[in-house]
Design a protein around this motif. Structure first.
Motif, PDB file in Angstrom:
ATOM      1  N   GLU A 138       0.822  -1.220   0.000  1.00  0.00           N
ATOM      2  CA  GLU A 138       0.000   0.000   0.000  1.00  0.00           C
ATOM      3  C   GLU A 138       0.851   1.263   0.000  1.00  0.00           C
ATOM      4  N   LEU A 139       1.930   1.290   0.765  1.00  0.00           N
ATOM      5  CA  LEU A 139       2.795   2.472   0.779  1.00  0.00           C
ATOM      6  C   LEU A 139       3.355   2.711  -0.615  1.00  0.00           C
ATOM      7  N   ARG A 140       3.708   1.649  -1.298  1.00  0.00           N
ATOM      8  CA  ARG A 140       4.233   1.767  -2.663  1.00  0.00           C
ATOM      9  C   ARG A 140       3.235   2.490  -3.563  1.00  0.00           C
ATOM     10  N   LEU A 141       1.960   2.145  -3.438  1.00  0.00           N
ATOM     11  CA  LEU A 141       0.927   2.781  -4.263  1.00  0.00           C
ATOM     12  C   LEU A 141       0.711   4.244  -3.871  1.00  0.00           C
ATOM     13  N   VAL A 142       0.760   4.532  -2.574  1.00  0.00           N
ATOM     14  CA  VAL A 142       0.598   5.925  -2.124  1.00  0.00           C
ATOM     15  C   VAL A 142       1.746   6.770  -2.650  1.00  0.00           C
ATOM     16  N   LEU A 143       2.961   6.271  -2.526  1.00  0.00           N
ATOM     17  CA  LEU A 143       4.115   7.028  -3.031  1.00  0.00           C
ATOM     18  C   LEU A 143       4.018   7.245  -4.534  1.00  0.00           C
ATOM     19  N   LEU A 144       3.603   6.212  -5.237  1.00  0.00           N
ATOM     20  CA  LEU A 144       3.446   6.323  -6.685  1.00  0.00           C
ATOM     21  C   LEU A 144       2.432   7.407  -7.042  1.00  0.00           C
ATOM     22  N   LYS A 145       1.324   7.451  -6.315  1.00  0.00           N
ATOM     23  CA  LYS A 145       0.288   8.468  -6.553  1.00  0.00           C
ATOM     24  C   LYS A 145       0.828   9.873  -6.274  1.00  0.00           C
ATOM     25  N   LEU A 146       1.533  10.022  -5.157  1.00  0.00           N
ATOM     26  CA  LEU A 146       2.064  11.347  -4.809  1.00  0.00           C
ATOM     27  C   LEU A 146       3.112  11.805  -5.818  1.00  0.00           C
ATOM     28  N   ILE A 147       3.915  10.871  -6.315  1.00  0.00           N
ATOM     29  CA  ILE A 147       4.917  11.213  -7.333  1.00  0.00           C
ATOM     30  C   ILE A 147       4.234  11.540  -8.655  1.00  0.00           C
ATOM     31  N   ALA A 148       3.119  10.873  -8.944  1.00  0.00           N
ATOM     32  CA  ALA A 148       2.372  11.175 -10.173  1.00  0.00           C
ATOM     33  C   ALA A 148       1.792  12.579 -10.108  1.00  0.00           C
ATOM     34  N   ASP A 149       1.397  13.016  -8.903  1.00  0.00           N
ATOM     35  CA  ASP A 149       0.859  14.372  -8.745  1.00  0.00           C
ATOM     36  C   ASP A 149       1.903  15.421  -9.083  1.00  0.00           C
ATOM     37  N   GLU A 150       3.144  15.157  -8.653  1.00  0.00           N
ATOM     38  CA  GLU A 150       4.277  16.017  -9.003  1.00  0.00           C
ATOM     39  C   GLU A 150       5.564  15.307  -8.614  1.00  0.00           C
ATOM     40  N   PRO A 151       6.631  15.494  -9.385  1.00  0.00           N
ATOM     41  CA  PRO A 151       7.904  14.869  -9.016  1.00  0.00           C
ATOM     42  C   PRO A 151       8.313  15.306  -7.604  1.00  0.00           C
ATOM     43  N   ARG A 152       8.851  14.354  -6.819  1.00  0.00           N
ATOM     44  CA  ARG A 152       9.166  14.635  -5.422  1.00  0.00           C
ATOM     45  C   ARG A 152      10.455  13.943  -4.985  1.00  0.00           C
ATOM     46  N   HIS A 153      11.053  14.530  -3.939  1.00  0.00           N
ATOM     47  CA  HIS A 153      12.167  13.934  -3.212  1.00  0.00           C
ATOM     48  C   HIS A 153      11.582  13.047  -2.119  1.00  0.00           C
ATOM     49  N   GLY A 154      12.385  12.158  -1.570  1.00  0.00           N
ATOM     50  CA  GLY A 154      11.933  11.293  -0.481  1.00  0.00           C
ATOM     51  C   GLY A 154      11.390  12.078   0.703  1.00  0.00           C
ATOM     52  N   TYR A 155      12.121  13.120   1.114  1.00  0.00           N
ATOM     53  CA  TYR A 155      11.670  13.918   2.251  1.00  0.00           C
ATOM     54  C   TYR A 155      10.343  14.620   1.948  1.00  0.00           C
ATOM     55  N   ASP A 156      10.158  15.048   0.715  1.00  0.00           N
ATOM     56  CA  ASP A 156       8.882  15.668   0.323  1.00  0.00           C
ATOM     57  C   ASP A 156       7.726  14.681   0.493  1.00  0.00           C
ATOM     58  N   LEU A 157       7.986  13.421   0.183  1.00  0.00           N
ATOM     59  CA  LEU A 157       6.952  12.388   0.325  1.00  0.00           C
ATOM     60  C   LEU A 157       6.589  12.182   1.795  1.00  0.00           C
ATOM     61  N   ILE A 158       7.599  12.158   2.655  1.00  0.00           N
ATOM     62  CA  ILE A 158       7.344  12.035   4.097  1.00  0.00           C
ATOM     63  C   ILE A 158       6.482  13.192   4.568  1.00  0.00           C
ATOM     64  N   ARG A 159       6.861  14.409   4.186  1.00  0.00           N
ATOM     65  CA  ARG A 159       6.104  15.602   4.597  1.00  0.00           C
ATOM     66  C   ARG A 159       4.686  15.593   4.046  1.00  0.00           C
ATOM     67  N   GLN A 160       4.506  15.137   2.813  1.00  0.00           N
ATOM     68  CA  GLN A 160       3.171  15.111   2.206  1.00  0.00           C
ATOM     69  C   GLN A 160       2.259  14.139   2.936  1.00  0.00           C
ATOM     70  N   ILE A 161       2.763  12.965   3.286  1.00  0.00           N
ATOM     71  CA  ILE A 161       1.955  11.996   4.027  1.00  0.00           C
ATOM     72  C   ILE A 161       1.645  12.545   5.420  1.00  0.00           C
ATOM     73  N   GLU A 162       2.619  13.160   6.053  1.00  0.00           N
ATOM     74  CA  GLU A 162       2.389  13.761   7.367  1.00  0.00           C
ATOM     75  C   GLU A 162       1.324  14.858   7.276  1.00  0.00           C
ATOM     76  N   GLU A 163       1.360  15.642   6.212  1.00  0.00           N
ATOM     77  CA  GLU A 163       0.365  16.693   6.007  1.00  0.00           C
ATOM     78  C   GLU A 163      -1.026  16.108   5.783  1.00  0.00           C
TER      79      GLU A 163
END
Length: 184
Positions: free
Chosen positions: A40-65
């Motif tokens: 499931e995390l793999r799919l969430v990360l894939l979705k967030l990256i599809a929304d816009e290119p991201r760094h790993g830390y950006d992904l952590i912050r986006q999920i936290e947000e």
């Protein structure tokens, strides 16, 4: 959410982390539920990256947000998952400034998103629901008021002159407050 002084994870129903002693949360409410099941995390990360290119830390912050600060995955979970997605050809590192890798989705990643759209929508909705619950149940002013009540009780009950009549009056006040809050 180490910055807030409590463990990472979810509020009620999801735990603050991934399990305390004996699989119970630290408030005795029962077993904690992991935030993400396998894949499931793999799919969430894939979705967030599809929304816009991201760094790993950006992904952590986006999920936290998305969770209102209730959950932030650790780098030890994010970066291996990004490596897996990259190895699977679903994301690719792009040129970026500095040492951070900026990841973008590939056509293979888009196909994976399309194949799992309903599940991904449900996962994002679950993250948002955690954030909404956190907002409803974890307000700083309520925590402050509860801490104030606790301190007053400790000070008052710590005195030796607190007799049975005083104790009964305190219990009645607390019960009355609980009933009024329940009726709100």
């Amino acid at each position: 959410m180490h910055r807030g002084g409590r463990g990472r994870g979810f509020g009620h129903g999801f735990g603050r982390g991934f399990g305390g002693r004996h699989g119970d949360d630290d408030e005795g409410r029962g077993p904690r539920r992991r935030m993400f099941d396998s894949g499931e995390l793999r799919l969430v990360l894939l979705k967030l990256i599809a929304d816009e290119p991201r760094h790993g830390y950006d992904l952590i912050r986006q999920i936290e947000e998305l969770t209102g600060g209730a959950y932030a995955p650790s780098p030890g979970v994010i970066y291996p998952t990004l490596t897996l997605l990259d190895d699977m050809g679903q994301i690719a590192a792009q040129q970026s400034e500095g040492a951070k890798k900026l990841f973008a989705i590939t056509p293979e990643g888009e196909a994976e998103l399309d194949a799992n759209k309903a599940l991904i929508d449900a996962l994002i909705a679950r993250l948002a629901a955690v954030g909404e619950e956190r907002q409803r149940t974890d307000s700083a002013s309520v925590r402050r008021a509860m801490g104030n009540l606790r301190q007053v009780l400790m000070n008052r009950l710590g005195r030796r002159e607190a007799d049975a009549e005083t104790l009964h009056a305190i219990v009645a006040l607390i019960d009355d407050a609980a009933q009024k809050i329940e009726r709100l």
